[in-house]
Design an enzyme around this catalytic site. Structure first.
Site, PDB file in Angstrom:
ATOM      1  N   ALA A 171       0.840  -1.188   0.000  1.00  0.00           N
ATOM      2  CA  ALA A 171       0.000   0.000   0.000  1.00  0.00           C
ATOM      3  C   ALA A 171       0.880   1.244   0.000  1.00  0.00           C
ATOM      4  O   ALA A 171       2.002   1.219   0.474  1.00  0.00           O
ATOM      5  CB  ALA A 171      -0.898   0.001   1.235  1.00  0.00           C
ATOM      6  N   CYS A 172       0.349   2.324  -0.534  1.00  0.00           N
ATOM      7  CA  CYS A 172       1.077   3.579  -0.548  1.00  0.00           C
ATOM      8  C   CYS A 172       1.330   4.055   0.884  1.00  0.00           C
ATOM      9  O   CYS A 172       0.420   3.979   1.694  1.00  0.00           O
ATOM     10  CB  CYS A 172       0.256   4.622  -1.297  1.00  0.00           C
ATOM     11  N   PRO A 173       2.485   4.570   1.310  1.00  0.00           N
ATOM     12  CA  PRO A 173       3.651   4.814   0.466  1.00  0.00           C
ATOM     13  C   PRO A 173       4.638   3.656   0.508  1.00  0.00           C
ATOM     14  O   PRO A 173       5.841   3.878   0.338  1.00  0.00           O
ATOM     15  CB  PRO A 173       4.261   6.047   1.127  1.00  0.00           C
TER      16      PRO A 173
END
Lengths: 80, 380
Positions: free
Chosen positions: A18-20
């Protein structure tokens, strides 16, 4: 920058992160390598297309190439 | 034959799961068809969110500790020992305090995060944290007598436990110094590794204007490379150097070594993010920080995941197809000062939308912290 064939020394596969996550995975790898090392980041998160170039510029590293694919992108960064 | 379910780790995820299983499988346990064991290396259960309040003199570390034996259902075999090796082929665990290995039919790993400040030169000597009992207590000694100078809060390691806590700390510090008439004498600087103030862009967009409004200075793209405790400076990989009088850091985190040794992942267990089943072994689950799902390392996540794993394990021992899945649900109260808080709820599909800060949400957070012990016991 597409269809590049850049040689790399280390690779980080951050697909699914998942970001970041992808950028932090890249930064974590860059911590451990010597100057001149080329690291490939594989990411399927579209935000990496902006995150990675911005960080590379900020940190003074060279973003040698970005290879955009259908389901993931590859970034080649050389540590300054 | 008795089916043996072993849960390793007595934090939020492991404790809630053990109690969940004791409730779901009470008849099978009483009949001797199922045995549930919880193994933890500390006789106490520790509720870490209490530590945020310790440096401000509002809580004691003891407020976050209770004996596991008081929290865990009597149907659960509680064993205080440290697992040193996992053999997923033989389905056996080695323990530090016993020559006898322990067999399992189903295993859940809830070993959580450990701190690794030694990864950054000078960090352990120069910085303070509120991510451990000893760290929060030492920070309290510094903070209570801190009346002027530069306080730097640096998020060094990500992912880290409770992603909202660094923002909460600077918001609380800002409010706390204002209330005491010291804010003009104290500079607060917040550093974060990426180009915004929080990993989640929605939370970052919400938090940044509040920080600007309150005069909390922000340094983004700051990946801490070293701390010089003598010169009181912290430097980043990006070439920025900051002076500090008091450094509060979120240290690097790591998983436990036995996960990597067992081939289950790089410190964190590689899992299917919906079923929470390990990818590299049969009949092994992971939850909470231990499960590499990409969601925040938060107590609410471990709590919700425990319900999913409990349902799946109960189905498995009953010979039924497990159907429960985890949807990424995360819930957090976020302190925005000493008497106001926000609230976020999100999942894999729906991003967070922070609620307007209010005193009511602040008291809701404190009330939940008090009632947490009902969660640990599987009642809330």
């Amino acid at each position: 920058m597409t269809d590049t064939d850049v040689e790399y020394d280390e690779s980080v596969d951050a697909r699914g992160a998942a970001c970041p996550g992808p950028l932090m995975d890249l930064i974590g790898k860059m911590r451990d390598v010597d100057s001149g090392t080329v690291v490939r980041l594989v990411s399927d998160n579209d935000r990496s297309l902006t995150d990675v170039p911005e960080w590379a510029a900020e940190a003074g590293n060279d973003l040698l190439a970005v290879e955009e694919g259908e389901d993931h992108n590859e970034f080649y960064v050389e540590k300054a | 034959m008795t089916e043996h379910i072993v849960v390793v780790g007595g934090g939020t995820g492991g404790t809630v799961l053990a109690n969940d299983l004791a409730d779901r499988l009470d008849a099978e346990i009483d009949a001797g068809d199922v045995r549930v064991s919880l193994i933890n290396d500390d006789p106490d259960h520790v509720y870490k969110p209490v530590w945020l309040y310790v440096p401000f003199g509002q809580r004691e570390p003891a407020d976050g500790r209770r004996p596991l034996a008081d929290l865990v259902d009597d149907r659960v075999d509680l064993r205080i020992d440290r697992v040193t090796e996992i053999d997923t082929d033989a389905k056996r665990l080695r323990l530090q305090g016993s020559p006898q290995s322990v067999g399992y039919d189903y295993l859940t790993l809830a070993t959580g995060s450990t701190l690794a400040p030694e990864e950054i030169p000078g960090l352990a000597e120069g910085g303070h944290d509120f991510y451990s009992e000893s760290g929060a207590t030492a920070l309290r000694e510094e903070l209570l007598s801190f009346t002027e100078g530069t306080l730097v809060l640096s998020v060094v390691g990500t992912p880290h436990m409770c992603p909202a806590a660094p923002l909460e700390f600077v918001f609380m510090a800002d409010s706390w110094f204002r209330e005491r008439g010291l804010r003009e004498d104290v500079d607060i600087v917040y550093t974060y590794p990426i180009q915004r103030v929080h990993g989640n862009p929605h939370i970052a967009e919400w938090a940044r204007p509040i920080m600007d409004e309150r005069g909390i200075e922000v340094e983004t793209f700051f990946n801490t490379e070293a701390v010089d405790p003598e010169a009181r400076t912290i430097t980043s990989m990006e070439g920025t150097e900051l002076d500090y009088d008091l450094l509060v850091d979120i240290p690097p985190h790591s998983g436990v070594d036995l996960i990597e040794a067992a081939g289950l992942g790089d410190g964190w267990v590689d899992v299917d993010r919906h079923t929470l089943e390990a990818e590299a072994a049969e009949d092994v689950y992971a939850l909470g920080d231990t499960a590499d799902t990409g969601v925040p390392n938060a107590g609410s996540v471990a709590h919700y995941q425990a319900g999913v794993v409990g349902q799946r394990l109960a189905s498995e021992v009953r010979g039924r197809p497990p159907t429960a899945t985890y949807d990424g649900k995360t819930l957090c109260f976020v302190e925005t000062g000493m008497d106001a808080a926000s609230f976020v709820e999100f999942d894999y599909e729906n991003p967070p939308s922070p609620a307007p800060p209010s005193e009511k949400l602040h008291w809701s957070k404190l009330a939940y912290n008090e009632s947490y012990w009902l969660t640990a016991r599987g009642l809330l």
